[in-house]
Motif scaffolding. Structure first.
Motif, PDB file in Angstrom:
ATOM      1  N   ALA A 119      66.255  47.278  31.557  1.00 13.97           N
ATOM      2  CA  ALA A 119      65.959  48.547  32.231  1.00 13.97           C
ATOM      3  C   ALA A 119      67.145  49.004  33.070  1.00 13.97           C
ATOM      4  O   ALA A 119      67.379  50.191  33.261  1.00 13.97           O
ATOM      5  N   GLN A 120      67.873  48.028  33.585  1.00 13.21           N
ATOM      6  CA  GLN A 120      68.945  48.312  34.519  1.00 13.21           C
ATOM      7  C   GLN A 120      70.243  48.731  33.835  1.00 13.21           C
ATOM      8  O   GLN A 120      70.949  49.617  34.298  1.00 13.21           O
ATOM      9  N   LEU A 121      70.528  48.056  32.725  1.00 12.49           N
ATOM     10  CA  LEU A 121      71.852  48.247  32.121  1.00 12.49           C
ATOM     11  C   LEU A 121      71.945  49.558  31.344  1.00 12.49           C
ATOM     12  O   LEU A 121      70.975  49.956  30.685  1.00 12.49           O
ATOM     13  N   PRO A 122      73.078  50.202  31.411  1.00 12.32           N
ATOM     14  CA  PRO A 122      73.250  51.411  30.604  1.00 12.32           C
ATOM     15  C   PRO A 122      73.388  51.039  29.122  1.00 12.32           C
ATOM     16  O   PRO A 122      73.807  49.928  28.800  1.00 12.32           O
ATOM     17  N   GLN A 123      73.059  51.985  28.261  1.00  8.99           N
ATOM     18  CA  GLN A 123      73.153  51.718  26.812  1.00  8.99           C
ATOM     19  C   GLN A 123      74.533  51.249  26.398  1.00  8.99           C
ATOM     20  O   GLN A 123      74.680  50.390  25.551  1.00  8.99           O
ATOM     21  N   ALA A 125      76.589  49.427  27.808  1.00 13.42           N
ATOM     22  CA  ALA A 125      76.804  47.988  28.019  1.00 13.42           C
ATOM     23  C   ALA A 125      76.084  47.184  26.951  1.00 13.42           C
ATOM     24  O   ALA A 125      76.641  46.242  26.372  1.00 13.42           O
TER      25      ALA A 125
END
Lengths: 135, 293, 575
Positions: A119-123, A125
């Motif tokens: 949920a936290q990481l951007p796509q 990454a």
């Protein structure tokens, strides 16, 4: 530990494969070490990037496989832009990764990544990481 | 004038603050960013392999979309998208055989002929508009704001696609100077933050981020300015943990260059979506009296 | 020509072709009355065979294959003329090629056939005798030019020495002490400089450049441009009282623009490079002189007891005629800014800058301090191969002297700062001169110089320190080091303007701008133009030892030429 260097190791399929995928001539490297000196991730590596290309020059596939180096590499290309001999080491690293990945071996187990992390990481990454670290 | 614009995935989700501020700021500068229809993910990381044309399909397909609109130029804001599209474009234009293979594989699409130019928004600001014009349009000069431009990797490497000098870039420096900011040069400006290693080795990324942030702070920067949403996530999200491991560390805001551009042009700060930034930059900007309505 | 003999040389080196087939094919050509293979034609017995065959077969044309016509032509020509033929009745042809035997053989036949056509078409050359003007022009007043000038002048001939700056001495006089013997240039070079300045046979044109060169061996006409010094050097007595009163303080070219605390390395607007300058004559720097920039001051004029200051002076030209030219235009260092991953900082120096700080005759009188804050540096990192051996970003060649001068400076630093520590980052240590390896070993064992094997990737300021990112490839560890001072071993380049000079002289340069010698091993002092000789770093990077040897060698070439009264110029006849 003694290593065996012979015509077979020097001109092995492994060496040919690395050169074909990376489109680089391994022996161009004269081992100055500048890639290692500037590598942002090498604090976490078992072997320096310059040692990896040396092992590749000699065809020592197993030693490369034992090291974490190629999986710590962040593909930042600093090594390639500074190499005095024009060796694109980032591409050599990629070739070495692919030789393993293409055997369907993953370095990241996607199902094990916690939901919060996803949920936290951007796509950028996640997709980037999966592309570099999984089959 | 209008310009075809490729947002990429992250700008539509985590980096909405980059996209909204960019569209508003460019409009204020007289350029309408028109989102590319039916765009798909660029693949995020360019494949370095010499034998993997399959990975070039995604970026090339986006370039075909540009052609379909009748355009020959596409701008990106995300550094990774820029890198992947630009490199794929370079690969196929310098290698007709690979271009042919890719065209044959995507037979449902029109043929790509290497006739689209990929640019980053910073290049548009520099080459299409110019620093002087931008400086003239500044309504709220960023006076007293000490910002350290952080370029990361994908705008500059490899050499063939660099938007500026590989080792000593100034493009973001120049923009921020035009906006009236106090630009802080720091040695880690082009150092990698650890990139996608965040998914497998977050601890190593934290170490990198600490090196980068502390270097900028040693040179007295109040904030770091960047263009890459992955750098932004790494540099921003990691700070909570770093505040625990380094008790003296109080955090440093990370901003997109587009946000500062919009602010300086006198646009409503709301458009900058500053609430989405990982470290709230509002107290800093308020202290410099830059959040005027 | 109706009776042509073809001599195919067939030593072991030519084993890569089928000589029999070549001889057979050539013997069928019209007018060829003799074709045969011989072993070692370049040696005396082979040459005797050529002579005998010419006489016995009554040949009127000779074609000889050889491995290197450039080297062998002269000896072959002598043999042919000794047998009674004219030089144009002989052709030497290079038939070496690098392919398979079959292709080599075919190519040889082709080359010989076309050489036969050329031979048949050749006319006796037009010969003119040119009396040799026994005067020499030496371009460049560094140690190479000084050595050449003195040797030729001592041989009894007139020398005109042209130097671009306003003193001879070159880079060598800027150095602290020289490897491997550690003698100081201010002691060992100054006697040669003085001798050059006072020699009856030497005229020095300092602060002058070559404007134009015409003519050829024996008789070159040279136009020299004497730049305006705004001081009448004939009236000036070298007392330098003008300098004492001059108000501006300016960074000095001679001190490599070092910006030291308390302006220790600054010069005035009227200046001489250093206390041992030859000639001891000042120039006015128009860009900084208050009179030239603001229209008032003229303090130097008032101070001068000889009324030598001349603000109206213009550049002037001198035309001379010489029989030979020695080029000794020297080198420059690649600028530090060329390596962009190394930050530009006052405490990151290049080699000659640190030489000045170490030099007892330098701006700090040999006291080792940092330019930034005047503190004594306690740790110094020396970086090898900055720009050298870097075909991607710099130059592909090895600059040859950096290994030695860096370790020399490390050792001199240790002698000045006893509690200091030095590090030398290197890729390979190249110590090929006499006494060099011993010097390095001494520095390591007696002076605690630590070698670290790895090319440095990044250098930048970090507060009070300079950070160096290197590697020790021997342990496989990365190094991050904070030091007080960094010295870069920048690559050697030909001196600025070398291309323009070479064009004026009509001599060849390589892709880096170094002047090309006629043969890298056997004719290293001769340029591509007869009568123009090369000495020192204009031909390639070299140390003082080799430079001086080449200066002397170039002088001996000139002396050999001047031992003759005339030179025969051959020009190809036109039909």
């Amino acid at each position: 530990m003694r290593i065996e260097i012979s015509t077979e190791t020097l001109y092995s399929d492994f060496v040919k494969k690395v050169e074909a995928i990376s489109e680089q001539t391994l022996i161009s490297c004269y081992q100055c070490g500048k890639c290692s000196a500037g590598c942002p991730m090498c604090f976490a590596m078992d072997l320096l990037p310059s040692q990896i290309i040396r092992l590749a020059q000699l065809g020592l596939e197993d030693d490369i496989a034992k090291a974490n180096t190629i999986w710590i590499c962040a593909s930042c290309i600093t090594c390639s832009v500074r190499c005095p001999k024009g060796v694109d080491l980032a591409r050599v690293m990629e070739a070495l990764r692919l030789i393993t990945s293409r055997k369907n071996i993953d370095q990241v187990q996607i199902p094990e990544i916690p939901k919060e992390t996803i949920a936290q990481l951007p796509q950028v990454a996640m997709v980037g990481g999966f592309r570099k670290l999984t089959a | 004038m209008s310009l075809s614009y490729y947002p990429g995935c992250t700008l539509k989700t985590k980096a909405k603050n980059a996209e909204d501020s960019a569209i508003a700021a460019m409009a204020a500068l007289g350029i309408e960013l028109v989102e590319l229809p039916r765009w798909n993910c660029c693949g995020t990381v360019y494949s370095f392999a010499g034998d993997e044309e399959l990975h070039q399909l995604a970026p090339v397909r986006n370039l075909i979309r540009v052609k379909e609109t009748g355009g020959d130029r596409v701008a990106t804001i995300c550094s990774f998208c820029y890198n992947t599209l630009k490199r794929a474009n370079l690969l196929v234009t310098s290698n007709p055989e690979k271009m042919h293979t890719i065209n044959t594989f995507m037979e449902e699409e029109i043929d790509y002929e290497g006739d689209v130019e990929v640019v980053h928004l910073l290049e548009v600001l520099r080459d299409d508009i110019g620093w002087e014009t931008i400086a003239e349009k500044v309504q709220v000069p960023l006076t007293g704001l000490k910002v350290a431009p952080y370029y990361g990797c994908t705008l500059l490497r490899p050499q063939e696609i660099a938007i500026d000098d590989v080792e000593r870039p100034t493009i973001m420096h120049d923009l921020l100077k035009a906006l009236g900011a106090d630009v802080v040069d720091f040695p880690y400006a082009t150092e990698c933050c650890g990139s996608y290693q965040i998914i497998s080795n977050p601890d190593y990324v934290s170490q990198r981020v600490w090196d980068i942030l502390s270097s900028a702070m040693r040179r007295k920067a109040d904030a770091i300015v960047l263009s890459c949403p992955l750098c932004d996530a790494n540099l921003g999200q990691t700070q909570k943990e770093l505040m625990q491991t380094h008790s003296e560390f109080k955090g440093i805001p990370i901003l997109y260059f587009t946000q500062l551009l919009a602010l300086a042009l006198g646009l409503d700060p709301e458009i900058c979506r500053l609430e989405l930034n990982y470290v709230d930059p509002r107290p800093l900007l308020e202290s410099k009296e830059l959040l005027r309505q | 020509m109706e009776r042509i003999g073809v001599f195919v040389c067939h030593c072991k080196l030519m084993a890569y072709m089928d000589t029999g087939t070549v001889v057979e094919a050539i013997s069928k050509k019209p007018d060829v009355v003799h074709a045969a293979a011989y072993e070692d034609l370049c040696l005396a017995p082979g040459l005797e065979q050529v002579k005998d065959t010419i006489k016995n077969e009554k040949l009127d044309g000779v074609l000889i294959t050889s491995c290197s016509p450039v080297l062998h032509q002269e000896v072959l020509r002598q043999a042919v003329t000794a047998a009674g033929l004219e030089a144009h009745q002989m052709q030497a042809v290079d038939i070496r090629s690098q392919n398979g035997v079959k292709e080599n053989t075919e190519r040889a036949i082709e080359a010989i056939s076309s050489a036969l056509d050329k031979l048949k078409a050749s006319l006796p050359p037009v010969r003119t005798k040119v009396p040799i003007t026994k005067k020499v022009l030496v371009i460049g007043g560094g140690i190479a030019g000084i050595r050449a000038s003195l040797d030729i002048a001592d041989g009894g001939y007139e020398v005109i020495l042209v130097e671009r700056t306003h003193s001879i001495g070159g880079h060598m006089i800027q150095y602290s002490e020289t490897f491997p013997t550690l003698d100081c240039p201010q002691c060992i070079e100054t006697p040669l400089m003085t001798d050059t300045g006072q020699h009856d046979n030497i005229t020095i044109y300092a602060y002058s450049e070559i404007e134009e060169v015409t003519g050829s061996i024996g008789k070159f006409k040279v136009k020299i441009r004497r730049k305006a010094a705004y001081v009448d050097w004939d009236k000036c007595n070298g007392c330098l009282m003008c300098i004492e009163k001059c108000p501006p303080r300016v960074l000095s070219e001679y001190e490599r623009y070092l910006d030291m605390p308390k302006r220790q390395a600054h010069r005035r607007a009227i200046w001489v490079p250093h206390a041992q300058a030859v000639p001891m004559r000042p120039i006015i720097d128009k860009d900084h002189c208050l009179y030239f920039t603001k229209g008032k001051c003229r303090v130097c004029e008032q101070a001068c007891p000889s009324k030598a200051i001349d603000f109206t002076q213009q550049e002037s030209f001198v035309e001379i005629e010489v029989g030979a030219i020695v080029v000794a235009s020297g080198f420059d260092l690649m600028p530090k800014s060329a390596i962009k991953e190394y930050e530009l900082d006052k405490d990151i120096l290049e080699g000659i800058e640190f030489e000045r700080i170490l030099c007892p005759a330098g701006p700090t009188a040999g006291k080792v301090i940092r330019p930034s804050d005047g503190r004594e540096p306690k740790t110094v990192a020396f970086i090898s191969c900055c720009g050298s051996r870097d075909p991607e970003h710099g130059v592909p060649y090895c600059s040859k002297v950096c290994c030695m001068y860096l370790v020399k400076m490390a050792l001199l630093y240790m002698h000045a700062v006893h509690d200091g520590q030095t590090f030398i980052f290197y890729i390979d240590i190249r110590t090929t001169g006499k006494g060099y390896e011993e010097f390095v070993q001494r520095a390591v064992t007696e002076d605690n110089v630590l070698y670290l094997r790895g090319k440095v990737s990044k250098i930048f300021r970090d507060g009070d320190k300079i950070k160096v990112w290197g590697a020790d490839t021997l342990t496989g560890k990365r190094i991050e080091m904070a030091v007080d001072l960094v010295v870069l071993g920048m690559a050697m380049l030909p001196s600025e303007g070398v291309k323009e000079l070479a064009d004026k002289l009509g001599i060849a340069t390589d892709e880096h701008g170094f002047m090309v010698e006629l043969h890298s091993k056997l004719r290293p002092m001769e340029s591509s133009v007869p009568g123009i000789y090369l000495a020192g770093c204009c031909q390639g990077p070299k140390d003082i030892q080799d430079t001086v040897a080449q200066g002397g060698g170039a002088a001996s070439k000139v002396l050999a030429l001047f031992a003759q009264d005339e030179v025969i110029l051959e020009e190809a006849a036109v039909r």
